[in-house]
Design a protein around this motif. Structure first.
Motif, mmCIF file in Angstrom:
data_model
loop_
_atom_site.group_PDB
_atom_site.id
_atom_site.type_symbol
_atom_site.label_atom_id
_atom_site.label_comp_id
_atom_site.label_asym_id
_atom_site.label_seq_id
_atom_site.Cartn_x
_atom_site.Cartn_y
_atom_site.Cartn_z
ATOM 1 N N LYS A 83 0.841 -1.200 0.000
ATOM 2 C CA LYS A 83 0.000 0.000 0.000
ATOM 3 C C LYS A 83 0.876 1.249 0.000
ATOM 4 O O LYS A 83 0.594 2.219 -0.722
ATOM 5 N N GLU A 84 1.917 1.224 0.800
ATOM 6 C CA GLU A 84 2.826 2.371 0.848
ATOM 7 C C GLU A 84 3.546 2.547 -0.490
ATOM 8 O O GLU A 84 3.782 3.679 -0.926
ATOM 9 N N ARG A 85 3.857 1.454 -1.122
ATOM 10 C CA ARG A 85 4.522 1.504 -2.431
ATOM 11 C C ARG A 85 3.599 2.139 -3.459
ATOM 12 O O ARG A 85 4.028 2.980 -4.264
ATOM 13 N N LEU A 86 2.334 1.761 -3.450
ATOM 14 C CA LEU A 86 1.366 2.328 -4.391
ATOM 15 C C LEU A 86 1.192 3.827 -4.157
ATOM 16 O O LEU A 86 1.112 4.615 -5.100
ATOM 17 N N LYS A 87 1.151 4.227 -2.891
ATOM 18 C CA LYS A 87 1.030 5.649 -2.565
ATOM 19 C C LYS A 87 2.227 6.426 -3.094
ATOM 20 O O LYS A 87 2.098 7.533 -3.618
ATOM 21 N N ALA A 88 3.408 5.853 -2.933
ATOM 22 C CA ALA A 88 4.627 6.514 -3.407
ATOM 23 C C ALA A 88 4.605 6.699 -4.916
ATOM 24 O O ALA A 88 5.199 7.653 -5.441
ATOM 25 N N LEU A 89 3.921 5.797 -5.605
ATOM 26 C CA LEU A 89 3.821 5.882 -7.065
ATOM 27 C C LEU A 89 2.624 6.724 -7.506
ATOM 28 O O LEU A 89 2.383 6.882 -8.706
ATOM 29 N N GLY A 90 1.853 7.242 -6.529
ATOM 30 C CA GLY A 90 0.692 8.056 -6.853
ATOM 31 C C GLY A 90 -0.496 7.247 -7.312
ATOM 32 O O GLY A 90 -1.377 7.754 -8.016
ATOM 33 N N TYR A 147 -2.672 -5.217 -6.562
ATOM 34 C CA TYR A 147 -1.315 -5.457 -6.081
ATOM 35 C C TYR A 147 -1.272 -5.504 -4.556
ATOM 36 O O TYR A 147 -0.496 -6.257 -3.974
ATOM 37 N N ALA A 148 -2.121 -4.703 -3.890
ATOM 38 C CA ALA A 148 -2.134 -4.649 -2.434
ATOM 39 C C ALA A 148 -3.353 -5.337 -1.826
ATOM 40 O O ALA A 148 -3.584 -5.228 -0.616
ATOM 41 N N ASN A 149 -4.106 -6.042 -2.655
ATOM 42 C CA ASN A 149 -5.288 -6.745 -2.156
ATOM 43 C C ASN A 149 -4.862 -7.931 -1.288
ATOM 44 O O ASN A 149 -4.020 -8.737 -1.697
#
Length: 273
Positions: free
Chosen positions: A212-219, A226-228
């Motif tokens: 989830k943090e990775r997705l946030k970093a990528l906007g 991916y984070a499910n």
């Protein structure tokens, strides 16, 4: 006043190692006497008095000068003694520097020949290992599995890449392979020793947070598949089954820093600081 110097046809560079340092210094000095041509004769790997006696005789025969980088005190003292006896000009490049540093640092030098080459060799091994890790990162080329010292397996975000780079700085050639249920694992994994393979496992809740943090970093929205959590459990189950099938060592990296995981692997492979 330069007639004697002009009659010197050769400079003998003696060393208890390869002699490259002494030769480089002599070349840098000789260029200051251009266009005078001076022959440089490197005499490397001096190990005993016989080697010094042979060099002394050669230098005396052609009225040569001896420049040396001997770090073994006994050999250095013997050379200086013989040079005086045979009236040969001798120049000690390292002795005065080492003595001054011993006084300044209040510490005894190791007086071991060839240390710089050991350091160079270590450096180039690290560079080679880092280049290997980059080339065979994230399953880019399955052939790396056959060439690697260590093969890391794991689902996405189990620190495979940073761990590969960390181990590369310990001179290990590491290939890492991402595990995805929809992708068939490389056949090469089944042809190498399971002792070379390290499986990285991570808690599904922890991985969910990381992704989830990775997705946030990528906007991107953290609701992506991916984070499910269900998807993560599917991937983790697939990875566990494959690792058990391979019979490899499995390390849980859920609450470990890269350095901690690396330390475990280094212990397994018999290398620690």
């Amino acid at each position: 006043m330069f007639s004697d110097a002009l009659s010197i046809p050769a400079v003998f560079v003696l060393s208890d190692s390869a002699g490259e340092t002494g030769e480089a210094v002599v070349k840098a000095a000789i260029i200051q006497f251009f266009p005078l041509a001076v022959t440089i004769r490197r005499v490397p790997f001096i190990q005993n008095r016989f080697g010094i006696d042979t060099a002394i005789a050669s230098a005396k025969n052609v009225n040569g000068v001896i420049v040396f980088t001997l770090v073994i005190p006994e050999l250095r003292d013997y050379l200086l003694e013989q040079a005086i006896i045979h009236q040969i000009v001798s120049i000690d490049l390292l002795g005065p520097i080492i003595s001054s540093l011993e006084n300044a640092l209040n510490r005894q030098a190791r007086h071991e020949p060839g240390l710089i080459h050991q350091l160079d060799e270590d450096y180039f091994k690290k560079v080679e290992a880092v280049e290997f890790a980059v080339k065979y990162d994230d399953g880019k080329d399955a052939r790396g599995i056959l060439k690697a010292d260590i093969v890391l397996l794991g689902v996405s975000r189990t620190s495979k890449t940073p761990l590969s780079m960390y181990l590369a700085h310990k001179r290990f050639k590491v290939a890492n392979v991402p595990l995805v249920p929809e992708l068939k694992p490389p056949e090469e994994l089944f042809t190498i020793s399971s002792q070379k393979i390290i499986g990285l496992r991570i808690n599904t809740v922890k991985l969910n947070e990381i992704r989830k943090e990775r997705l946030k970093a990528l906007g991107l929205p953290d609701s992506a598949n991916y984070a499910n959590i269900d998807r993560i459990e599917q991937e983790s189950g697939y990875a566990d089954q494959l690792m058990k099938r391979l019979g490899c060592t499995i390390i849980d990296v859920s609450n470990k820093a890269v350095e901690e995981t690396a330390s475990i692997i280094l212990d397994l492979f018999g290398q620690q600081e």
